[in-house]
Design an enzyme around this catalytic site. Structure first.
Site, short mmCIF file in Angstrom:
data_model
loop_
_atom_site.label_atom_id
_atom_site.label_comp_id
_atom_site.label_asym_id
_atom_site.label_seq_id
_atom_site.Cartn_x
_atom_site.Cartn_y
_atom_site.Cartn_z
N ASP A 1 17.99 2.00 4.50
CA ASP A 1 17.36 2.97 6.25
C ASP A 1 16.41 3.73 4.67
O ASP A 1 17.10 3.99 3.23
CB ASP A 1 18.85 3.31 6.28
CG ASP A 1 19.43 2.61 7.08
OD1 ASP A 1 18.77 1.76 7.28
OD2 ASP A 1 20.81 3.13 7.58
N ARG A 2 15.30 4.36 5.63
CA ARG A 2 14.93 5.44 4.74
C ARG A 2 15.49 6.77 4.02
O ARG A 2 15.58 6.68 3.32
CB ARG A 2 14.20 6.48 6.34
CG ARG A 2 13.42 7.48 5.86
CD ARG A 2 13.11 8.77 7.08
NE ARG A 2 12.26 9.28 6.71
CZ ARG A 2 10.91 9.42 5.63
NH1 ARG A 2 10.43 8.57 5.57
NH2 ARG A 2 10.93 11.09 5.49
#
Length: 269
Positions: A107-108
């Site tokens: 995830d970011r």
């Protein structure tokens, strides 16, 4: 291999082009020459932001991904994902006929180890391991509150939240998902765990942690609260382990916690 043959590559036997019916004898040298690779969709934009390389050989590239960077380009952010940065790195090294093949994504706002294949054949060689969940990743997670059990597995299906493109939840109609937790240390207001995924659902650790009532510290999307100095979910992929098909051995790579998670741990004893 079919794509290699029909898209500009070659398979050579003792340096000579061959037919598919030719026999391979003891002592024969088989060479695979990769065709030039092209982006499947829109043009990939190189980013020249430096990357933190943990390991690199002819076939694979393993990086330490910082938080706040997407793994792959997106429509609102097409220029500076990890894929863009690897593509820029390739160009600086003079690799103009290959594109990045990201094998494991984060995830970011999750930091840690990510695995890239440096060509299409190397990516294909990991397909079976991916499908069988044999590429093992271990995460360090900061969960809110104090967990009672030292070791447990959450086996709950995960699906999309209605009317949301991003958020997931535990739902009976979702896809199978198993997450294994190992408590390493209990602090005053949170618990440090090693977490291993047995499936690869979007936001899996974040969703399952919220489901058991212990959302990740600072994971505001899934019930966590900002707890300075940590301003993103307390999740870091610290280790990856897989079978290297070209070296024919199991390899393992790890990376320390990033500064923001270390600072949080040091100030929240």
């Amino acid at each position: 291999m079919a794509k290699v043959r029909h898209q500009g590559g070659k398979v050579l036997i003792n340096g000579t082009e061959n037919r598919k019916v030719d026999c391979i004898l003891p002592g024969t040298v088989v060479s695979v020459c990769m065709p030039p690779e092209k982006n499947r969709k829109r043009e990939l934009i190189p980013s020249y932001v430096p990357i933190d390389i943990l390991y690199e050989d002819r076939d694979y590239l393993i990086l330490n991904k910082p938080a706040h960077v997407n793994s792959i380009p997106s429509i609102p952010q097409p220029r500076d994902s990890m894929v863009n940065r690897v593509y820029g790195y390739y160009q600086l090294r003079g690799y103009y006929d290959i594109i990045p093949h990201i094998i494991t994504r984060l995830d970011r706002d999750t930091s840690g180890v990510v695995l890239f294949a440096k060509h299409r054949y190397a990516a294909a060689m990991l397909t079976d391991q991916m499908q069988k969940h044999q590429i093992k990743k271990t995460y360090t997670a900061f969960l809110s509150g104090s967990l009672l059990q030292d070791h447990f597995v959450i086996d709950q299906p995960i699906g999309r939240v209605e009317n949301s493109l991003i958020k997931r939840r535990v739902v009976s109609t979702g896809k199978e998902a198993q997450t294994e937790y190992f408590v390493k240390r209990r602090m005053s207001s949170y618990t440090i765990c090693d977490v291993r995924l047995h499936t690869g659902r979007t936001h899996q650790i974040r969703v399952h942690s919220n489901f058991i009532g212990h959302p990740l510290v600072a994971d505001t999307l899934y019930g966590g609260k900002i707890n300075l100095p940590l301003q993103r979910q307390g999740l870091h992929c610290r280790e990856i382990k897989f079978y290297h098909p070209f070296k024919q051995q199991v390899v393992k790579f790890s990376v320390d916690l990033p500064a923001d998670m270390q600072d949080f741990e040091n100030t929240k004893q």
